[in-house]
Design a protein around this motif. Structure first.
Motif, PDB file in Angstrom:
ATOM      1  N   ASP B  11       0.812  -1.232   0.000  1.00 11.63           N
ATOM      2  CA  ASP B  11       0.000   0.000   0.000  1.00 11.63           C
ATOM      3  C   ASP B  11       0.836   1.269   0.000  1.00 11.63           C
ATOM      4  OD1 ASP B  11      -2.353  -1.470   0.068  1.00 11.63           O
ATOM      5  OD2 ASP B  11      -2.228  -1.674   2.256  1.00 11.63           O
ATOM      6  N   LEU B  12       1.919   1.253  -0.727  1.00  8.00           N
ATOM      7  CA  LEU B  12       2.817   2.414  -0.718  1.00  8.00           C
ATOM      8  C   LEU B  12       2.260   3.550  -1.568  1.00  8.00           C
ATOM      9  CD1 LEU B  12       5.751   3.470   0.017  1.00  8.00           C
ATOM     10  CD2 LEU B  12       6.389   2.681  -2.258  1.00  8.00           C
ATOM     11  N   SER B  13       2.212   4.743  -0.978  1.00 11.67           N
ATOM     12  CA  SER B  13       1.854   5.941  -1.741  1.00 11.67           C
ATOM     13  C   SER B  13       2.922   6.997  -1.548  1.00 11.67           C
ATOM     14  CB  SER B  13       0.519   6.519  -1.258  1.00 11.67           C
ATOM     15  OG  SER B  13      -0.508   5.590  -1.457  1.00 11.67           O
ATOM     16  N   SER B  26       1.491  -2.389  -4.179  1.00 10.61           N
ATOM     17  CA  SER B  26       2.056  -3.482  -3.393  1.00 10.61           C
ATOM     18  C   SER B  26       2.813  -4.399  -4.337  1.00 10.61           C
ATOM     19  CB  SER B  26       0.947  -4.280  -2.705  1.00 10.61           C
ATOM     20  OG  SER B  26       0.206  -3.436  -1.864  1.00 10.61           O
ATOM     21  N   PHE B  27       4.005  -4.767  -3.941  1.00 11.55           N
ATOM     22  CA  PHE B  27       4.736  -5.784  -4.694  1.00 11.55           C
ATOM     23  C   PHE B  27       5.840  -6.337  -3.813  1.00 11.55           C
ATOM     24  CE2 PHE B  27       8.744  -3.627  -5.814  1.00 11.55           C
ATOM     25  CZ  PHE B  27       8.423  -2.290  -5.627  1.00 11.55           C
ATOM     26  N   GLU B 211       1.389   2.033 -14.291  1.00  7.69           N
ATOM     27  CA  GLU B 211       0.766   3.071 -15.114  1.00  7.69           C
ATOM     28  C   GLU B 211       0.180   4.109 -14.191  1.00  7.69           C
ATOM     29  OE1 GLU B 211      -2.126   1.672 -18.064  1.00  7.69           O
ATOM     30  OE2 GLU B 211      -0.732   0.025 -18.435  1.00  7.69           O
ATOM     31  N   THR B 212       0.513   5.361 -14.432  1.00  7.80           N
ATOM     32  CA  THR B 212       0.041   6.492 -13.622  1.00  7.80           C
ATOM     33  C   THR B 212      -0.095   6.152 -12.133  1.00  7.80           C
ATOM     34  OG1 THR B 212      -2.262   5.953 -14.154  1.00  7.80           O
ATOM     35  CG2 THR B 212      -1.168   7.607 -15.530  1.00  7.80           C
ATOM     36  N   GLY B 213       0.992   5.667 -11.580  1.00  5.65           N
ATOM     37  CA  GLY B 213       1.050   5.477 -10.139  1.00  5.65           C
ATOM     38  C   GLY B 213       0.511   4.170  -9.623  1.00  5.65           C
ATOM     39  N   LYS B 214      -0.016   3.331 -10.517  1.00  8.27           N
ATOM     40  CA  LYS B 214      -0.587   2.060 -10.048  1.00  8.27           C
ATOM     41  C   LYS B 214       0.079   0.895 -10.757  1.00  8.27           C
ATOM     42  CE  LYS B 214      -5.216   3.582  -8.816  1.00  8.27           C
ATOM     43  NZ  LYS B 214      -6.161   4.346  -9.634  1.00  8.27           N
ATOM     44  N   ILE B 215       0.093  -0.250 -10.077  1.00 12.35           N
ATOM     45  CA  ILE B 215       0.564  -1.463 -10.740  1.00 12.35           C
ATOM     46  C   ILE B 215      -0.628  -2.086 -11.444  1.00 12.35           C
ATOM     47  CG2 ILE B 215       1.399  -3.816 -10.370  1.00 12.35           C
ATOM     48  CD1 ILE B 215       3.307  -2.710  -8.322  1.00 12.35           C
ATOM     49  N   THR B 216      -0.508  -2.239 -12.774  1.00  8.01           N
ATOM     50  CA  THR B 216      -1.663  -2.701 -13.534  1.00  8.01           C
ATOM     51  C   THR B 216      -1.511  -4.140 -13.994  1.00  8.01           C
ATOM     52  OG1 THR B 216      -0.638  -1.753 -15.477  1.00  8.01           O
ATOM     53  CG2 THR B 216      -2.312  -0.422 -14.386  1.00  8.01           C
ATOM     54  N   MET B 217      -0.299  -4.665 -13.931  1.00 10.63           N
ATOM     55  CA  MET B 217      -0.102  -6.016 -14.430  1.00 10.63           C
ATOM     56  C   MET B 217       1.124  -6.597 -13.759  1.00 10.63           C
ATOM     57  SD  MET B 217      -0.268  -6.775 -18.469  1.00 10.63           S
ATOM     58  CE  MET B 217      -0.914  -5.209 -18.974  1.00 10.63           C
TER      59      MET B 217
END
Ligand SMILES: Nc1ncnc2c1ncn2[C@@H]1O[C@H](COP(=O)(O)OP(=O)(O)OP(=O)(O)O)[C@@H](O)[C@H]1O
Ligand SMILES: [Mg+2]
Lengths: 297, 242
Positions: B11-13, B26-27, B211-217
């Motif tokens: 949940d890193l921002s 998250s990764f 993509e734009t701040g989010k993990i999409t894949m």
């Protein structure tokens, strides 16, 4: 002018120049690392003079004890200045830190006036510095020869520190890139504090030698030496330690010889530094030993 | 390969003023892995790496290294634990010699560096030839080698690299990826941010797309290489007609 008198002036000039050099090193080191003109540096020098008066006159300490004590106190003051006026602004625009420096300078000057009054006090006499020696027809105080020798030794020591120690390597790294220095695990606040320790310590040593020559101590006594030594640092190439020493000596020698050869210009003694500054900025803006590249204000 | 997660982000921002550059991502990276983070310009990749090293303060979330929380620690404390970053744009110290740049990479170590300098110079023979030269006078590729070598000098357990192939000639890029594999083989875990998605995905065990701040894949390097969306968006290949 006879040879003897010329030599006498030459010696005086180099000696005054050495005092300028001691203070100029503080300006140049802080600028090198923070890109900040530490306007309060001259006032640290003034405070060191008051510390000496308190130690020797009010607390009746022997000189051998007072000397290390006032150097220590001045260093603590320099670190306090950095912590309270500069460290909180580490990520602020450079102009904010500059204004903070000017504010700190006024604070010291007014605080000194308030606490110690504006009436000049006499610097304690240190016999082994003020004693007059005669060689042939030249006569001088011992401090006149001690100052340049001391400055030469300090310069050699500082260059060894900066170029050949781990701390010196960290200083050079921090002076180029705070963030990457942090990534190397360098605690940059410590490195910055170290430059203030060195600068303030040298200002304290300078104040002792200064006191042996010009014994009057007052709240604004740091202003003119501070300005001149800043000029010396710029003249030599700000950020460059040997440059600051060279600048200090050229300035001290220049103004002494100017007054010696043209006694009518005595009143313009202090103006000499600023004429030199203007000419230097026009002809060689990076100073005598400065780097070519400037990304600095 | 162990399954132990050496690095676990949840949940890193990261925000700059009002703008959220990284949004609750998250990764994880397991010990011994090569993990790559790919994404377009401004996706928040550098911000993520900078947050892990403490150069940016995360606005929320946790960063765990070997189970230990890192967020809130200073950069020097984080680096001391064994994570290092090869920053975007190399950032070698131009006024220090090549050798000094290597030495400063090991600033926190107090033991003898001779063997490590030998090791790094073995990986990058070019650096050995130029050890007395000021780093500012090196070519871009040489500076990149130096930046990697400097990071290795701290003997990190995790090395993060931010676009190590940026601006390098294709042959040098291949060299950089060979080195990445070599370092990994010697036991260093790698988190790699890249624009060169093709090379990065080939080198990586696992990959995440931002993509734009989010993990999409996310997926294995191989899976993503064969994914159609990835092919069009990052590998410059036309979508197959359905
Ligand atoms: N110091 C900063 N102040 C304000 N905004 C910033 C700052 N640093 C980054 N940003 C913004 O955060 C977003 C993410 O930037 P970041 O550098 O993390 O992207 P990136 O994925 O590394 O891109 P690139 O591939 O171009 O390096 C961008 O929109 C950028 O403009
Ligand atoms: Mg980036």
């Amino acid at each position: 002018m006879s040879m003897d008198i010329f030599l006498q002036h030459l010696l005086n000039g180099i000696s005054v120049g050495s005092l300028y050099a001691l203070i100029a090193i503080g300006y140049t080191m802080v600028y090198g690392i923070l890109l900040l003109i530490n306007f309060a540096h001259g006032d640290i020098f003034m405070m060191a003079s008051y510390f000496m008066i308190f130690a020797v006159v009010d607390f009746r300490m022997p000189i051998w004890l007072a000397l290390p004590l006032i150097i220590l106190l001045t260093i603590v003051l320099g670190m306090l200045l950095e912590r309270s006026a500069y460290k909180p602004l580490r990520n602020a625009p450079r102009m904010s830190i500059m204004i903070s420096a000017i504010g700190a300078s006024y604070l010291f000057e007014n605080l000194a006036t308030y606490l110690f009054t504006g009436v000049p006090k006499g610097y304690p006499d240190i016999p082994w510095l003020t004693k007059v020696v005669n060689i042939g027809s030249i006569s001088f105080q011992i401090v006149t020869v001690i100052a340049p020798v001391l400055v030469a030794a300090i310069l050699i020591g500082l260059m060894a520190l900066v170029n050949h120690t781990k701390t010196g390597m960290a200083m050079r790294a921090v002076s180029k890139d705070f963030e990457t220095a942090r990534l190397m695990g360098i605690k940059i606040d410590r490195v910055i504090a170290a430059t203030f320790v060195i600068g303030s310590g040298l200002a304290a040593i300078g104040s002792v030698l200064w006191g042996a020559k010009y014994s009057s101590v007052y709240p604004l006594m740091g202003v003119m030496p501070g300005l001149k030594c800043f000029v010396a640092a710029v003249f030599g190439g700000i950020g460059n330690i040997p440059g600051a020493v060279l600048g200090g000596i050229v300035l001290g020698l220049g103004e002494t010889l100017l007054v010696a050869f043209f006694p009518g210009l005595t009143g313009y003694r202090d103006a000499f530094a600023f004429v030199v500054l203007i000419v230097m900025l026009l002809v060689r803006p990076n100073g005598l030993l400065g780097e070519k590249t400037t990304d600095k204000v | 390969m162990s399954n132990e997660n050496i690095l676990e982000i949840s949940d890193l921002s990261v925000s700059y003023g009002g703008i959220q550059a990284v949004k609750e991502i998250s990764f994880s990276v397991a010990e011994g892995e090569v993990v790559t983070l790919i994404g377009a310009n401004g996706a928040g990749k550098s911000s993520t790496l900078r947050a892990i090293t403490g150069l940016e303060k995360p606005s929320q979330g946790s960063i765990r290294f070997c189970g230990e929380e890192l967020s809130g620690l200073s950069t020097d404390a984080i680096v001391e634990k064994g994570i290092t970053l090869v920053p975007e744009g190399r950032r070698v110290f131009p006024n220090l010699t090549v050798l000094e740049n290597l030495r400063i990479g090991a600033y926190m170590r107090r033991d003898d560096l001779t063997a490590d300098i030998e090791w790094v110079c073995g990986l990058f023979p070019r650096l050995k030839e130029r050890s007395w030269q000021k780093a500012g006078t090196l070519s871009g590729g040489e500076q990149q080698m130096l930046a990697i070598g400097r990071a290795l000098m701290s003997r990190p357990s995790v090395i993060m690299m931010d676009e190590p192939s940026l601006g390098l000639a294709p042959i040098i890029v291949q060299g950089v990826f060979d080195i990445i594999k070599e370092i990994n083989k010697q036991g260093v875990t790698i988190l790699l941010v890249e624009q060169n998605a093709n090379m990065a995905l080939k080198a990586a065990d696992r990959a995440y797309v931002m993509e734009t701040g989010k993990i999409t894949m996310s997926g294995s390097g191989k899976e993503l290489l064969e994914n159609d969306e990835i092919k069009t968006a990052y590998l410059g290949k036309a979508k197959k007609r359905a």
